[in-house]
Design a protein around this motif. Structure first.
Motif, PDB file in Angstrom:
ATOM      1  N   ASP A 155      -1.806   3.891   0.476  1.00 17.63           N
ATOM      2  CA  ASP A 155      -3.032   3.851  -0.301  1.00 17.63           C
ATOM      3  C   ASP A 155      -4.217   3.679   0.629  1.00 17.63           C
ATOM      4  O   ASP A 155      -4.118   3.066   1.695  1.00 17.63           O
ATOM      5  CB  ASP A 155      -2.964   2.690  -1.299  1.00 17.63           C
ATOM      6  CG  ASP A 155      -4.101   2.721  -2.297  1.00 17.63           C
ATOM      7  OD1 ASP A 155      -5.167   2.158  -1.971  1.00 17.63           O
ATOM      8  OD2 ASP A 155      -3.933   3.286  -3.377  1.00 17.63           O
ATOM      9  N   LYS A 197       0.803  -1.223   0.000  1.00 20.57           N
ATOM     10  CA  LYS A 197       0.000   0.000   0.000  1.00 20.57           C
ATOM     11  C   LYS A 197       0.834   1.270   0.000  1.00 20.57           C
ATOM     12  O   LYS A 197       0.346   2.332  -0.376  1.00 20.57           O
ATOM     13  CB  LYS A 197      -0.922   0.003   1.220  1.00 20.57           C
ATOM     14  CG  LYS A 197      -1.934  -1.124   1.216  1.00 20.57           C
ATOM     15  CD  LYS A 197      -2.581  -1.317   2.564  1.00 20.57           C
ATOM     16  CE  LYS A 197      -3.374  -0.122   2.998  1.00 20.57           C
ATOM     17  NZ  LYS A 197      -4.067  -0.346   4.279  1.00 20.57           N
ATOM     18  N   SER A 248      -5.625   9.558  -0.670  1.00 14.07           N
ATOM     19  CA  SER A 248      -5.718   9.154   0.737  1.00 14.07           C
ATOM     20  C   SER A 248      -5.639  10.363   1.656  1.00 14.07           C
ATOM     21  O   SER A 248      -6.327  10.441   2.680  1.00 14.07           O
ATOM     22  CB  SER A 248      -4.594   8.178   1.083  1.00 14.07           C
ATOM     23  OG  SER A 248      -4.689   7.003   0.323  1.00 14.07           O
ATOM     24  N   HIS A 266       0.252   9.519  -1.694  1.00 19.16           N
ATOM     25  CA  HIS A 266      -1.102   9.176  -2.129  1.00 19.16           C
ATOM     26  C   HIS A 266      -2.041  10.330  -1.766  1.00 19.16           C
ATOM     27  O   HIS A 266      -2.617  10.365  -0.675  1.00 19.16           O
ATOM     28  CB  HIS A 266      -1.549   7.867  -1.474  1.00 19.16           C
ATOM     29  CG  HIS A 266      -0.658   6.708  -1.778  1.00 19.16           C
ATOM     30  ND1 HIS A 266      -0.860   5.874  -2.850  1.00 19.16           N
ATOM     31  CD2 HIS A 266       0.462   6.257  -1.157  1.00 19.16           C
ATOM     32  CE1 HIS A 266       0.080   4.944  -2.883  1.00 19.16           C
ATOM     33  NE2 HIS A 266       0.891   5.163  -1.858  1.00 19.16           N
TER      34      HIS A 266
END
Length: 544
Positions: free
Chosen positions: A302, A243, A252, A249
């Motif tokens: 993620d 992840k 996120s 990210h």
């Protein structure tokens, strides 16, 4: 009347517990199967409880796929003494939710000297929020939130005391370490709390607390880190390598702040009001440090598996422990006070106003349960029926025969089938996590009897092998599994879906004794699509 005044706090506490129990019985569905990602941890806990170690597959190398480490250990301990696996997980979560609500109430009463009404409303807001929905889904989220709240409470006590005793600093450090052992991001949250204490008290006054904190983390935390590195073979939890990927990210990041705003709700207004004067601005800034920077930290991973904002839920009780001192005295500053009319009508009207505001607050908190499902918003249950659970029950009839399932859905199917399982996305597979993707050669090592994956295509709408799609890791994985199954003589038993754009594929190898029976049972089952509970269509039958 004297009795009520003397025991008002205890009556309020009992009332909060009664609300939780009534809410649980009336609004929370505890009859559903575990949510996909929660089932992964349950598999580890079950294996640990039965003496196999922290392993995904019995007899294989340990894997740190259960990121809720202490929660997994606590669940395994209950299983060891005779609790069923599901009840062990839910019992810990339920008790943790009860204790967190009581902690919010009593911390407001004792630390901030808030009145009973303010403290009760703070506890009530947490009581009817999504905490019990996480419990129903078998997540350990309330357990992490409890220790985050406990650590922050100890931090607030350190701030209040001009010269805090050594034991209080030690207790704060121990609770902070425990929070980090429950979930790895707890370390980030604990460090942010230490920074907040330092901002409030200053470097000189915080020296003892900082030294004790560092000593506990370096000695005890360091010992744990060395052990886990030697035990698992890698310094970080296995899911991070899938992840994290060394990228930022931003989706996120923004979603994490969205959950902070949602969970904090109307109480976040107190943090804006806290900047109204120099007297309260420093405290406001300090209180925002763990909230804002912890939410921002999720830019590193993620957002997959973040069911209903469970990664940010620990911030919910932190807001409720921090808001009151930021607005205390605001009434005197503005000249506003709650009216106390002499007439019966006046008192009745203002009582009705208070009840209306309380209802609005409770309604907002309850409504946060509505956004816990994958697609359809449903306030009555956290999520819907799941055909993967029923499929796992079918496969469990063939456990103990050495069969292997390779699946992208590594929750319900591995847990309830009790088959050896390859998590083809890699969250629970060390080799895939560190090599990037599942390969044909890796599948050949296991020769899976069943291959199952979640695809965004179907026999009616075949996958488009264009560059844009092939850049996506999940798409490449499903194509690898599909091509492997079709090139090795597997039978497509089913491609269940609510639409041809999204399906669950089930391939069964054709050369083992139970192959035909398993294929027939899967293809003929009533498969509930997990996003809405509706009966899914088997597009494999239509495509033939």
């Amino acid at each position: 009347m004297t009795f009520i005044k003397r025991y008002a706090d205890w009556l309020a506490s009992l009332s909060l517990l009664a609300v939780i129990l009534i809410f649980a019985l009336r609004f929370v569905d505890f009859g559903a199967a575990p949510f996909e990602d929660a089932a992964m941890l349950m598999r580890y806990a079950d294996h640990l409880a039965h003496g196999y170690g922290i392993v995904w597959n019995i007899g294989e190398h340990p894997v740190d796929g259960a990121t809720d480490f202490l929660f997994m250990v606590a669940s395994a301990a209950l299983i060891k003494i005779g609790f069923p696996i599901g009840r062990s997980v839910r019992a810990i979560g339920f008790v943790a939710h009860l204790l967190a609500v009581l902690l919010v109430y009593w911390a407001n009463r004792r630390i901030w000297k808030a009145n009973i009404a303010v403290s009760f409303l703070s506890g009530l807001y947490l009581a009817v929020g999504p905490g019990l929905s996480y419990v129903a889904a078998f997540f350990g989220t309330p357990f992490f939130a409890l220790f985050a709240a406990l650590t922050w409470t100890l931090a607030l006590l350190l701030v209040q005391r001009e010269n805090p005793p050594f034991w209080l600093s030690l207790l704060f450090a121990a609770s902070a370490l425990t929070t980090g052992l429950i979930r790895p991001e707890g370390v980030i949250l604990a460090v942010l709390m230490l920074i907040a204490v330092t901002v409030m008290k200053g470097w000189r006054a915080s020296t003892k607390t900082i030294v004790v904190f560092l000593a506990v983390f370096l000695i005890l935390g360091g010992a744990y880190f060395v052990w886990r590195w030697s035990y698992f073979g890698y310094p970080l939890p296995n899911p991070y390598y899938v992840k994290g990927s060394g990228l930022l990210h931003w989706d996120s990041f923004w979603e994490s702040f969205g959950y902070l705003l949602r969970f904090g709700g109307p109480f976040l207004l107190a943090f804006l009001l806290g900047f109204r004067s120099a007297k309260t601005a420093r405290r406001t800034l300090a209180f925002l440090i763990p909230l804002v920077f912890f939410a921002a930290a999720f830019i590193l991973v993620d957002n997959q598996t973040n069911f209903g904002g469970r990664f940010q839920y620990a911030l919910w009780p932190l807001v409720l422990l921090s808001w009151y001192p930021l607005v205390e005295g605001l009434g005197g500053e503005t000249g506003f006070s709650w009216p106390q009319p002499a007439s019966v009508r006046g008192r009745g009207v203002w009582a009705l106003v208070a009840l209306t505001l309380t209802y609005a607050l409770v309604h907002y908190s309850v409504s946060q349960n509505c956004a816990l499902g994958n697609i359809r918003l449903a306030c009555s249950v956290a999520y819907e029926s799941d055909g993967r659970y029923e499929a796992a029950q079918i496969l469990s009839d063939y456990q103990g025969k050495g069969y292997v399932i390779a699946t992208s859905e590594a929750g319900l199917l591995p847990l309830y089938s009790n088959w050896t399982a390859i998590d083809t996305w890699g969250l629970n597979d060390e080799w895939i996590a560190h090599h990037g993707e599942v390969t044909n050669a890796y599948l050949d090592e296991y020769q899976p009897n069943v291959i199952m994956f979640h695809a965004y295509f179907s026999p009616l709408l075949p996958p488009k092998l264009i560059d844009k799609n092939l850049e996506q890791g999940w798409f490449r994985m499903t194509i690898t599994l599909k091509d492997y199954a079709e090139s090795h003589g597997y039978v497509l038993a089913a491609a269940f879906g609510d639409s041809p754009h999204e399906t669950h594929y089930y391939y069964v190898r054709s050369d083992f004794p139970d192959s035909a029976q398993i294929s027939r049972r899967i293809s003929s089952m009533r498969y509930a699509w997990p996003d809405n509970g509706r009966k899914a269509i088997n597009y494999a039958e239509i495509g033939r």
